[in-house]
Design an enzyme around this catalytic site. Structure first.
Site, PDB file in Angstrom:
ATOM      1  N   ASP A  51       0.828  -1.327  -0.067  1.00 31.46           N
ATOM      2  CA  ASP A  51      -0.044   0.004  -0.007  1.00 31.46           C
ATOM      3  C   ASP A  51       0.969   1.198  -0.021  1.00 31.46           C
ATOM      4  OD1 ASP A  51       1.047  -0.024   2.498  1.00 31.46           O
ATOM      5  OD2 ASP A  51      -0.954   0.233   3.540  1.00 31.46           O
ATOM      6  N   SER A  52       2.290   0.915   0.087  1.00 33.79           N
ATOM      7  CA  SER A  52       3.331   2.000  -0.190  1.00 33.79           C
ATOM      8  C   SER A  52       3.150   2.661  -1.552  1.00 33.79           C
ATOM      9  CB  SER A  52       4.723   1.700  -0.078  1.00 33.79           C
ATOM     10  OG  SER A  52       5.019   0.534  -0.921  1.00 33.79           O
ATOM     11  N   ASP A  90      -1.272  -6.193  -0.299  1.00 31.21           N
ATOM     12  CA  ASP A  90      -1.111  -5.700   0.980  1.00 31.21           C
ATOM     13  C   ASP A  90      -2.506  -5.031   1.385  1.00 31.21           C
ATOM     14  OD1 ASP A  90       0.462  -4.986   3.046  1.00 31.21           O
ATOM     15  OD2 ASP A  90       1.230  -3.185   2.228  1.00 31.21           O
ATOM     16  N   GLU A 122      -1.123  -5.409   8.520  1.00 25.82           N
ATOM     17  CA  GLU A 122      -0.200  -5.083   9.680  1.00 25.82           C
ATOM     18  C   GLU A 122      -1.040  -4.905  11.013  1.00 25.82           C
ATOM     19  OE1 GLU A 122       0.444  -0.716   9.036  1.00 25.82           O
ATOM     20  OE2 GLU A 122       1.214  -0.944   7.037  1.00 25.82           O
ATOM     21  N   GLU A 189       9.561  -4.532  10.554  1.00 22.74           N
ATOM     22  CA  GLU A 189      10.101  -3.289   9.823  1.00 22.74           C
ATOM     23  C   GLU A 189      10.808  -2.365  10.680  1.00 22.74           C
ATOM     24  OE1 GLU A 189       7.224  -1.323   7.390  1.00 22.74           O
ATOM     25  OE2 GLU A 189       8.350   0.504   7.092  1.00 22.74           O
TER      26      GLU A 189
HETATM   27  O1  KIV Z   1       3.331  -1.156   1.533  1.00 19.47           O
HETATM   28  C1  KIV Z   1       4.343  -1.402   1.665  1.00 19.47           C
HETATM   29  O2  KIV Z   1       5.348  -1.443   0.753  1.00 19.47           O
HETATM   30  C2  KIV Z   1       4.933  -2.185   2.964  1.00 19.47           C
HETATM   31  C3  KIV Z   1       6.172  -1.800   3.230  1.00 19.47           C
HETATM   32  C4  KIV Z   1       6.540  -0.466   3.729  1.00 19.47           C
HETATM   33  C5  KIV Z   1       6.714  -3.042   4.312  1.00 19.47           C
HETATM   34  O3  KIV Z   1       4.155  -2.532   3.732  1.00 19.47           O
END
Ligand code: KIV
Length: 296
Positions: A51-52, A90, A122, A189
């Site tokens: 979700d980055s 994610d 998460e 992380e």
């Molecule tokens: O969304 C993402 O890329 C992640 C990383 C920060 C671990 O969850």
């Protein structure tokens, strides 16, 4: 492009075997077809459609605004780009925190609508009921603790975690609870390497790290960071393997200069009128020039 034999797609049992044999796993994020394709070509073991993408692709300040629909669009593109690689979707903010039912339905969408192999979410003990529900639905889950960007407000920002004995103990308890709930792997992380090592040794499932030192069972990096094209900020744990921001900006500047100077396009970039059509072609053009009073 050179044709290569495609290696068989690795899955959870291969990842477990790698842990047992001390072979480190490589993991990167991808959000689109070309980067996914290059990652597969390079022999990356696992891809995360993180979700980055909210920050790297959409320019949001964090991951909170990211929606399920945005994630699914990018997951589909990545799946097409890397058909032989284990790809993880994610789960975005509020797609799993509210009820176990929502969590299962949304996790299932990553598999049904985007061909993902697993999902990541998460949180520690406070989400184990969601992990258990998703696992019971037959879906592979990766836990994610330490710096968890979706709750960075509660953590006081994008800060390293587990730097005190008390905070390290909380994370160890979270890690054990996630394994107990049925996750097949865990992502840590931004924690000290000593904690990365301890949790990797304590857990039977593979433990991967992003900013968790070199002792974890594998490493994850965000492609915008490691390729050097996301420069809003760069965490301490990032190593830049390329400077695409410079490569891309230089290329664009070059293009601007060459269009202005007339150096581009050259004859090698142009199509020619068929030789036998040349006279007829000239007559047609001349007819329209005459009709419109153009002298040149
Ligand atoms: O969304 C993402 O890329 C992640 C990383 C920060 C671990 O969850």
């Amino acid at each position: 492009m050179e044709q290569r034999d495609t290696p068989a797609k690795k899955g959870r049992f291969e990842f477990l075997k790698m842990k047992k044999e001390g072979v480190k796993l490589t993991w990167v994020t991808a959000y689109d077809y070309p980067i996914a394709h290059f990652a597969e070509e390079a022999g990356i073991d696992m891809i995360l459609v993180g979700d980055s993408l909210g920050m790297v692709v959409y320019g949001y300040e964090g991951t909170i605004p990211v929606t399920m629909d945005e994630c699914l669009i990018h997951c589909r593109a990545v799946r097409r780009g890397a058909p032989h690689t284990f790809v993880v979707g994610d789960m975005p903010f509020l797609s799993y925190q509210v009820t176990v039912g929502d969590a299962i339905t949304n996790a299932g969408r990553f598999l049904k609508e985007a061909g993902m192999d697993a999902i990541k979410l998460e949180g520690g003990r406070r989400v184990v009921d969601k992990i258990r529900g998703i696992v019971d639905a037959g879906i592979l889950v990766i836990g994610h603790i330490g710096l968890t960007p979706q709750s960075s407000g509660q953590l006081g920002g994008f800060k390293a975690q587990g730097r005190t004995a008390a905070s390290a103990e909380e994370l160890i308890r979270d890690a054990l609870a996630i394994q107990e709930a049925g996750a097949f792997a865990l992502l840590l992380e931004a924690v000290p390497p000593e904690l990365g090592k301890a949790i990797s040794e304590l857990l039977d499932i593979p433990v991967y790290g992003i900013g968790a030192g070199k002792y974890t069972d594998g490493q994850l990096l965000i492609n915008g960071d490691m390729l050097g094209y996301f420069d809003a900020f760069t965490p301490k744990f990032v190593k830049k393997y390329a400077n695409l921001a410079k490569v891309i900006t230089d290329a664009m500047r070059n293009y601007v200069d060459e269009v202005h100077s007339g150096a581009f396009p050259g004859p090698e970039h142009s199509y020619s009128v068929l030789k036998e059509e040349l006279e007829a072609f000239k007559s047609v053009v001349q007819k329209y020039k005459n009709a419109n009073g153009i002298q040149k």
